[in-house]
Design a protein around this motif. Structure first.
Motif, PDB file in Angstrom:
ATOM      1  N   LYS A 289      -6.019  -4.257   4.756  1.00  0.00           N
ATOM      2  CA  LYS A 289      -6.700  -2.980   4.624  1.00  0.00           C
ATOM      3  C   LYS A 289      -7.717  -2.763   5.742  1.00  0.00           C
TER       4      LYS A 289
ATOM      5  N   GLU B 275     -10.866   1.280   3.529  1.00  0.00           N
ATOM      6  CA  GLU B 275     -10.064   0.929   2.356  1.00  0.00           C
ATOM      7  C   GLU B 275     -10.654  -0.282   1.647  1.00  0.00           C
TER       8      GLU B 275
ATOM      9  N   LEU C 291       0.839  -1.188   0.000  1.00  0.00           N
ATOM     10  CA  LEU C 291       0.000   0.000   0.000  1.00  0.00           C
ATOM     11  C   LEU C 291       0.881   1.247   0.000  1.00  0.00           C
ATOM     12  N   SER C 292       0.237   2.367  -0.283  1.00  0.00           N
ATOM     13  CA  SER C 292       1.003   3.597  -0.444  1.00  0.00           C
ATOM     14  C   SER C 292       1.661   4.047   0.856  1.00  0.00           C
TER      15      SER C 292
ATOM     16  N   ARG D 130       2.405  -0.367   4.234  1.00  0.00           N
ATOM     17  CA  ARG D 130       1.889  -1.670   4.645  1.00  0.00           C
ATOM     18  C   ARG D 130       2.026  -2.649   3.496  1.00  0.00           C
TER      19      ARG D 130
ATOM     20  N   ARG E  62      -7.185   6.558  -4.006  1.00  0.00           N
ATOM     21  CA  ARG E  62      -6.128   6.740  -3.000  1.00  0.00           C
ATOM     22  C   ARG E  62      -6.524   6.108  -1.671  1.00  0.00           C
TER      23      ARG E  62
ATOM     24  N   ALA F 184      -8.472   3.548  -1.366  1.00  0.00           N
ATOM     25  CA  ALA F 184      -8.356   2.108  -1.570  1.00  0.00           C
ATOM     26  C   ALA F 184      -6.904   1.659  -1.503  1.00  0.00           C
ATOM     27  N   ASN F 185      -5.997   2.565  -1.859  1.00  0.00           N
ATOM     28  CA  ASN F 185      -4.587   2.202  -1.855  1.00  0.00           C
ATOM     29  C   ASN F 185      -3.875   2.540  -0.559  1.00  0.00           C
ATOM     30  N   GLY F 186      -4.624   2.923   0.450  1.00  0.00           N
ATOM     31  CA  GLY F 186      -4.026   3.052   1.762  1.00  0.00           C
ATOM     32  C   GLY F 186      -3.676   4.445   2.220  1.00  0.00           C
ATOM     33  N   ALA F 187      -4.048   5.462   1.417  1.00  0.00           N
ATOM     34  CA  ALA F 187      -3.782   6.820   1.880  1.00  0.00           C
ATOM     35  C   ALA F 187      -4.744   7.164   3.008  1.00  0.00           C
TER      36      ALA F 187
END
Lengths: 240, 240
Positions: B150, B154, A69-70, A73, B229, B231-234
């Motif tokens: 997640k 997320e 993840l960004s 993680r 974003r 969803a991608n962990g921001a």
DNA sequence: CGATTGTTTGATCTCTCTCAATGGGCGTGG
DNA sequence: CCACGCCCATTGAGAGAGATCAAACAATCG
């Protein structure tokens, strides 16, 4: 790090699985466009190789698919044992996730066209490949359920059985020796747990006398049926 | 509840996917040993059908694989949309998990032998089938990662994109309409969340102005890049 | 043998589950 | 047509499992 062909696969051909179905001329054809690679632990396969030769045949060691993840993680969504076929082609867009060696790993990689052509002309190879990939779907489904609905202890118990099903293991007088092919931190990434939780969980299972932990990479199952009940959601604090 | 053949599949043949690859004589052969079934919502496919005809082709509706633990907890490890092939054969032991209709669902089921024989003689059908099953592996891997690493928000964001990728959806002036093909409680079972958490999560995404919820089964995405974003962990509380 | 990586243990925090209660939608049956 | 029951969605309050943080220790490797 990379050999010139797939000669090594002949080692596997004498063992089991996919390569065994191949005629020597087919192995020859595959070898021409394949590459044998030795990946040290914790290194991942470069994108170029994946783009050029997206079919991977695991020969030795454990390979995982790692997603990140960004915010840093990361998790391992699946792992592969020797004899597994990893087909990284993807219909829409690119593959999310990297191929990472969880132990030093050796594998062959093929380009899609050559691989498909061989399968098209060898029904039994096609059959074995389909069977391997189908099994991956079911393993993934089981694993998704584990991650979605099981507690940490239950996940670990399920993981032990998964290792048992997917690996060589030895039994002696009621105990089953299971080799855990990866580090606890990798187990954590695979099971959606922190390494601390993995450690505490294994220790708890040992306290309950379901397993014994001679060393981090080995588990001796002492009470299979009870461990299975834990994996299936029974409260471990209840009798039985 | 069950028809006598697979004539209905011809509807699908005109659309897309697997059936389109079949010659009329192959459809005939498949029809002889297939069965078309209409499954009401929340009912599951009986074990006998699965044992006799373990290959399922979804025609209409959404079908899920539901697993259950001994204490009653249940989860949906995967779901299938029209055109998907579900291959329930399993190498070792039986299939864990039941096929459940998440919406009223229509499908064809085939016995393994007939299905394999048709594939063996029709490379393009084989190719499409392999492609469909391969895609399932990647979807499952993504999903495993979602479940493992997640947070609820997320996961929900990822789920919205999964629905977008797997379904018909319409777009209009910057907003994307996405049909959520199942109830919130099913979404919860699929994402490893409680229905309460699903509700709170969607509501939170709406509060952040990333989506609008005209009704439970429809989502309008207002800010795709920001939702991606998330969803991608921001962190959703950070700017951007 | 020093440095890096992995494992273990303890203390605290937080996200999600759990429990409880309310209201809406839908089909059923009067 | 309305009344009833059932299932689902929603909201709130509280509890708990696991994450996080921190630190010590062990293992591995160059």
């Amino acid at each position: 790090m990379s050999g010139t062909g797939c000669r090594r696969c002949r080692l596997l051909a004498s063992n089991r699985g996919f390569c065994r179905q191949l005629q020597s001329d087919e192995i020859e054809r595959l070898s021409l466009n394949s590459r044998s690679t030795l990946l040290p632990r914790k290194t991942s396969l470069d994108c170029q190789t994946i783009a050029e030769r997206p079919i991977v045949l695991t020969i030795e060691g454990i390979i995982g698919i790692q997603h990140t993840l960004s915010d840093g993680r990361s998790g391992i969504s699946a792992f592969y044992t020797p004899g597994d076929i990893i087909d990284l082609r993807r219909r829409s867009g690119s593959v999310r996730g990297n191929l990472v060696a969880l132990t030093p790993a050796q594998f062959c990689s093929f380009d899609a066209e050559t691989f498909d052509n061989v399968l098209k002309q060898n029904p039994s190879a096609q059959h074995v490949a389909s069977e391997i990939l189908r099994e991956q779907i079911h393993l993934a489904a089981d694993h998704s359920f584990d991650l979605g609905k099981k507690r940490s202890l239950e996940r670990l118990a399920s993981f032990i059985f998964e290792c048992q099903n997917r690996q060589r293991h030895t039994a002696s007088n009621g105990s089953i020796n299971i080799e855990v092919p990866m580090r606890h931190c990798d187990v954590g990434e695979y099971l959606g747990l922190q390494p601390e939780t993995v450690s505490r969980g294994f220790r708890e299972l040992a306290r309950l006398k379901l397993i014994v932990l001679p060393e981090p990479s080995r588990i001796v199952v002492k009470n299979t049926s009870k461990l299975r009940r834990v994996a299936n959601g029974a409260r471990s604090d209840l009798p039985g």
